[in-house]
Design a protein around this motif. Structure first.
Motif, PDB file in Angstrom:
ATOM      1  N   ASP A   1      14.928  74.606   5.671  1.00 20.21           N
ATOM      2  CA  ASP A   1      14.393  74.405   6.946  1.00 20.21           C
ATOM      3  C   ASP A   1      15.418  74.888   8.465  1.00 20.21           C
ATOM      4  O   ASP A   1      15.501  75.444   9.366  1.00 20.21           O
TER       5      ASP A   1
ATOM      6  N   THR B   1      16.763  75.926  25.956  1.00 22.72           N
ATOM      7  CA  THR B   1      16.904  74.966  24.677  1.00 22.72           C
ATOM      8  C   THR B   1      17.419  73.646  25.037  1.00 22.72           C
ATOM      9  O   THR B   1      17.593  72.873  23.761  1.00 22.72           O
TER      10      THR B   1
ATOM     11  N   GLU C   1      16.324  65.406  21.299  1.00 24.05           N
ATOM     12  CA  GLU C   1      15.828  66.656  20.546  1.00 24.05           C
ATOM     13  C   GLU C   1      17.140  67.628  20.346  1.00 24.05           C
ATOM     14  O   GLU C   1      17.101  68.839  20.192  1.00 24.05           O
TER      15      GLU C   1
ATOM     16  N   TYR D   1      18.864  67.805  17.665  1.00 24.90           N
ATOM     17  CA  TYR D   1      19.055  68.376  16.154  1.00 24.90           C
ATOM     18  C   TYR D   1      17.649  68.672  16.011  1.00 24.90           C
ATOM     19  O   TYR D   1      17.352  69.421  14.782  1.00 24.90           O
ATOM     20  N   SER D   2      16.650  68.552  16.800  1.00 25.56           N
ATOM     21  CA  SER D   2      15.217  68.953  16.098  1.00 25.56           C
ATOM     22  C   SER D   2      14.899  70.270  16.346  1.00 25.56           C
ATOM     23  O   SER D   2      15.487  71.024  17.034  1.00 25.56           O
ATOM     24  N   GLY D   3      14.215  70.826  15.256  1.00 22.52           N
ATOM     25  CA  GLY D   3      14.048  72.196  15.301  1.00 22.52           C
ATOM     26  C   GLY D   3      15.298  73.012  15.198  1.00 22.52           C
ATOM     27  O   GLY D   3      15.361  74.122  15.506  1.00 22.52           O
ATOM     28  N   PHE D   4      16.245  72.391  14.285  1.00 26.80           N
ATOM     29  CA  PHE D   4      17.748  73.124  14.082  1.00 26.80           C
ATOM     30  C   PHE D   4      17.383  74.115  13.182  1.00 26.80           C
ATOM     31  O   PHE D   4      16.812  74.194  12.036  1.00 26.80           O
ATOM     32  N   SER D   5      18.233  75.110  13.424  1.00 22.32           N
ATOM     33  CA  SER D   5      18.188  76.230  12.522  1.00 22.32           C
ATOM     34  C   SER D   5      19.457  77.036  12.462  1.00 22.32           C
ATOM     35  O   SER D   5      20.113  77.397  13.670  1.00 22.32           O
TER      36      SER D   5
ATOM     37  N   ASP E   1      20.119  80.644  13.817  1.00 18.88           N
ATOM     38  CA  ASP E   1      19.461  80.912  15.103  1.00 18.88           C
ATOM     39  C   ASP E   1      20.538  80.593  16.280  1.00 18.88           C
ATOM     40  O   ASP E   1      20.520  79.333  16.529  1.00 18.88           O
TER      41      ASP E   1
END
Length: 227
Positions: free
Chosen positions: A54, A135, A146, A148-152, A155
């Motif tokens: 993820d 962001t 958020e 750390y949420s949706g961490f990539s 990107d």
């Protein structure tokens, strides 16, 4: 002898040995616990692998480190600007110091003014990212839900990358300022602090932990203007 030894043909082992293995967790009960432990470890490994996927595969991106070569030019820009600022302010600060009876040396005054000015500029840049960056809607001083949420890790938006390159250049200039003769040598503790901070900034940039990194920069960059 067979009777005294407790021989049990069905199990193929002495009874005492079976009981000992059971007490040591290696008998029937131990095997069950081992299987449960193995299943728990397997599930944990699977979760870790899914989390890693993820995050975008490999956590540390070496190709991103290569872009830090631009930070060397930014550091040279900071050092050049510092040299010009020293030349432009030396006489005025000397006159002001003599008039006010200030015992602090001119180079110390120049050092403090430079740190305050650059700290304020860097704080303003990180503040703009927090206020207007898409962001950072829920990753700011008032809401960190958020960060750390949706961490990539693969990107990093361009505006954040440019800001990180600037920060790396800034810390490089702090390390090199006394070497090239445009600033005072800090204590060994402060020089070590600059090196450790630079390593943490590079790690944050290479792994993609940049949203919380910008927020951290904004908080800590306040120290120079305020102190």
């Amino acid at each position: 002898d067979v009777v005294r030894g407790g021989w049990q043909p069905r199990l193929g082992c002495p009874a005492g040995g079976a009981r000992a293995r059971t007490r040591n967790g290696k008998g029937r009960g131990g095997a069950g616990r081992d299987r449960k432990s193995f299943r728990r470890e397997s599930r944990t490994d699977g979760i870790a692998k899914v989390a890693l996927l993820d995050m975008g595969g490999d956590l540390f991106h070496w190709e991103r480190v290569w872009t830090l070569k631009f930070s060397a030019w930014i550091a040279l820009g900071f050092l050049g600007a510092r040299a010009l600022a020293n030349r432009a302010t030396a006489e005025r600060l000397e006159a002001y110091r003599a008039k006010r009876g200030i015992k602090v040396s001119v180079d110390k005054l120049q050092e403090e003014i430079w740190l305050v000015a650059c700290g304020a500029v860097l704080s303003a840049l990180s503040g703009c990212l927090l206020a207007y960056g898409p962001t950072f809607a829920r990753c700011n001083l008032f809401d960190t839900s958020e960060c750390y949420s949706g961490f990539s890790s693969s990107d990093v938006p361009q505006e954040i990358a440019l800001y990180y390159l600037t920060e790396v250049g800034w810390y490089l200039s702090l390390i090199l300022k006394s070497v090239v003769g445009v600033g005072r040598f800090d204590s060994f503790v402060m020089e070590f602090h600059h090196v450790v901070t630079l390593a943490l900034v590079i790690w944050s940039y290479a792994t993609g932990f940049t949203r919380v990194g910008v927020l951290t920069f904004f908080v800590f960059n306040q120290s120079n203007p305020l102190l």
